[in-house]
Design an enzyme around this catalytic site. Structure first.
Site, PDB file in Angstrom:
ATOM      1  N   ASN A   9       0.830  -1.209   0.000  1.00  0.00           N
ATOM      2  CA  ASN A   9       0.000   0.000   0.000  1.00  0.00           C
ATOM      3  C   ASN A   9       0.869   1.267   0.000  1.00  0.00           C
ATOM      4  O   ASN A   9       0.651   2.178   0.794  1.00  0.00           O
ATOM      5  CB  ASN A   9      -0.946  -0.014   1.206  1.00  0.00           C
ATOM      6  CG  ASN A   9      -2.074   1.000   1.076  1.00  0.00           C
ATOM      7  OD1 ASN A   9      -2.346   1.507  -0.002  1.00  0.00           O
ATOM      8  ND2 ASN A   9      -2.722   1.301   2.193  1.00  0.00           N
ATOM      9  N   GLU A  35       1.041  -2.991  -5.148  1.00  0.00           N
ATOM     10  CA  GLU A  35       0.561  -1.649  -4.834  1.00  0.00           C
ATOM     11  C   GLU A  35       1.715  -0.766  -4.365  1.00  0.00           C
ATOM     12  O   GLU A  35       1.645  -0.105  -3.324  1.00  0.00           O
ATOM     13  CB  GLU A  35      -0.579  -1.685  -3.808  1.00  0.00           C
ATOM     14  CG  GLU A  35      -1.542  -0.532  -3.988  1.00  0.00           C
ATOM     15  CD  GLU A  35      -2.819  -0.634  -3.151  1.00  0.00           C
ATOM     16  OE1 GLU A  35      -3.588   0.331  -3.183  1.00  0.00           O
ATOM     17  OE2 GLU A  35      -3.041  -1.677  -2.488  1.00  0.00           O
ATOM     18  N   ASP A 148      -1.648 -10.167  -4.545  1.00  0.00           N
ATOM     19  CA  ASP A 148      -2.946  -9.778  -4.005  1.00  0.00           C
ATOM     20  C   ASP A 148      -3.990 -10.055  -5.078  1.00  0.00           C
ATOM     21  O   ASP A 148      -4.068  -9.352  -6.082  1.00  0.00           O
ATOM     22  CB  ASP A 148      -2.907  -8.292  -3.641  1.00  0.00           C
ATOM     23  CG  ASP A 148      -4.240  -7.771  -3.128  1.00  0.00           C
ATOM     24  OD1 ASP A 148      -5.196  -8.567  -3.029  1.00  0.00           O
ATOM     25  OD2 ASP A 148      -4.330  -6.561  -2.845  1.00  0.00           O
ATOM     26  N   ASN A 150      -7.267  -9.986  -4.555  1.00  0.00           N
ATOM     27  CA  ASN A 150      -8.492  -9.222  -4.280  1.00  0.00           C
ATOM     28  C   ASN A 150      -9.748 -10.092  -4.353  1.00  0.00           C
ATOM     29  O   ASN A 150     -10.815  -9.626  -4.761  1.00  0.00           O
ATOM     30  CB  ASN A 150      -8.611  -8.019  -5.224  1.00  0.00           C
ATOM     31  CG  ASN A 150      -8.046  -6.744  -4.604  1.00  0.00           C
ATOM     32  OD1 ASN A 150      -8.384  -6.407  -3.480  1.00  0.00           O
ATOM     33  ND2 ASN A 150      -7.178  -6.063  -5.322  1.00  0.00           N
ATOM     34  N   HIS A 245      -2.343  -4.826   4.695  1.00  0.00           N
ATOM     35  CA  HIS A 245      -2.176  -6.259   4.443  1.00  0.00           C
ATOM     36  C   HIS A 245      -1.047  -6.780   5.321  1.00  0.00           C
ATOM     37  O   HIS A 245      -0.251  -6.004   5.863  1.00  0.00           O
ATOM     38  CB  HIS A 245      -1.797  -6.520   2.987  1.00  0.00           C
ATOM     39  CG  HIS A 245      -2.875  -6.238   1.995  1.00  0.00           C
ATOM     40  ND1 HIS A 245      -3.518  -7.234   1.277  1.00  0.00           N
ATOM     41  CD2 HIS A 245      -3.430  -5.071   1.575  1.00  0.00           C
ATOM     42  CE1 HIS A 245      -4.401  -6.691   0.469  1.00  0.00           C
ATOM     43  NE2 HIS A 245      -4.373  -5.380   0.630  1.00  0.00           N
TER      44      HIS A 245
END
Length: 254
Positions: A9, A35, A148, A150, A245
Site C-alpha cells: 500500500n 501496490e 494480491d 483481491n 495487508h
C-alpha cells in the site's frame, strides 16, 4: 527458497515504517511487492541493492497508483512486464521473472469495489489473465503466482460472509473463477497445508479490525501442480505491520 508476497500500500510509506530493515533481517530469496504506487526512480534503489537484491518494477502510468516490484537475491534469467494487453499493462499489474526453469508471477489483481464499471474490468482481467497463463504453461510448467488477488475464495476466508455476499471480492462470479483456477493445474499453497485454519491477510484500517481479526484472505501463492511436493510451509506474518495487508511467506524445499 523463501518467497514472500506483500501488498505494501505504497512503497515509500512502507519504507518509512521499516520495510527494508524487515526484508534485510529475514533474508528472503524473492520478495514480491504489490501496490507500490511509485516508479523505481522515486525510491532508494541503491539501498535495496546494498541489501543484496536485484530489483525489477512494473509501475502504473498514473502516478501514485497500483504497480508491482520484485526483489531477488539471484538475478532473473528473464524479466517480462505485463500481459501485452494495454488496458491492464498501463496499470502495472503483472511482473514475470524467470529463474532458470522456475517462473514467478508477481500480480496485483484489480479491485472492483468502486462501481459496476470497475467490477466489469476486474472480471475481464480475470478471464484474460487465465487465458494468457494457459498459454504460458505450455512453455513454462513450473509457475508460482504470488500476489494480491483481491478475492476471498470461501466463507472461511472472510470474517462476515453473509453481510459481504454481494461485496466485490466475494461475489459468486469471482469465487467461481477462483475455483476454476485451482482446478486447472494450481494449488492454493496456504489451504494445501492449512485446510481449516481461519486466517486473514487484509483488514480495514478502521474499527480496530486488525486487532479483533475482522479481515479477508486476499493474498495467495498459487503453485503449479509440478511444484506442490516442494511446499514446505506457508505463513501469514500477521505481526508485520507496514500496510493494511500482512506478508505471506512460502518456503519451498530444495
Amino acid at each position: 527458497m523463501k518467497i514472500v508476497t506483500y501488498n505494501i500500500n505504497g512503497v515509500r510509506s512502507a519504507i518509512k515504517k521499516g520495510l527494508l530493515d524487515w526484508i534485510s533481517d529475514n533474508d528472503f530469496d524473492i520478495v514480491c511487492l504489490q501496490e507500490t504506487k511509485a516508479h523505481s526512480g522515486s525510491v532508494p534503489t541503491l539501498l535495496i541493492e546494498s541489501l543484496g537484491y536485484k530489483h525489477h518494477w512494473h509501475s502504473a502510468q498514473r502516478k501514485g497508483y497500483s504497480g508491482v516490484a520484485t526483489f531477488s537475491k539471484t538475478p532473473p534469467t528473464k524479466v517480462f512486464r505485463g500481459l501485452g494487453i494495454v488496458k491492464y499493462d498501463r496499470e502495472g499489474r503483472v511482473l514475470r521473472t524467470d529463474f532458470d526453469d522456475l517462473t514467478i508471477l508477481n500480480c496485483y489483481f484489480p479491485n472492483g469495489g468502486s462501481g459496476d464499471e470497475r467490477h466489469a474490468y476486474k472480471m475481464a482481467f480475470l478471464d484474460d489473465f487465465h487465458f494468457w497463463l494457459e498459454q504460458l504453461l505450455k512453455e513454462r510448467p513450473n509457475v508460482i503466482i504470488a500476489g494480491d488477488y483481491n478475492i476471498a475464495h470461501h466463507p472461511i476466508d472472510i470474517n462476515d460472509p453473509i453481510r459481504n455476499k454481494n461485496a466485490s471480492g466475494f461475489r459468486i462470479a469471482e469465487r467461481n473463477w477462483m475455483t476454476r483456477w485451482f482446478e486447472t493445474g494450481f494449488v492454493d499453497a496456504f489451504r494445501h497445508l492449512h485446510p481449516r485454519e481461519v486466517s486473514y491477510t487484509w483488514w480495514r484500517t478502521t474499527q480496530l479490525a486488525r486487532r479483533t481479526n475482522q479481515g479477508w484472505r486476499l493474498d495467495y501463492h498459487s503453485v503449479s501442480d509440478s511444484l506442490v511436493s516442494q511446499i514446505e510451509s506457508v505463513e501469514h506474518l500477521k505481526d508485520v505491520e507496514h500496510s493494511d495487508h500482512c506478508p505471506v511467506l512460502l518456503t519451498l524445499k530444495p
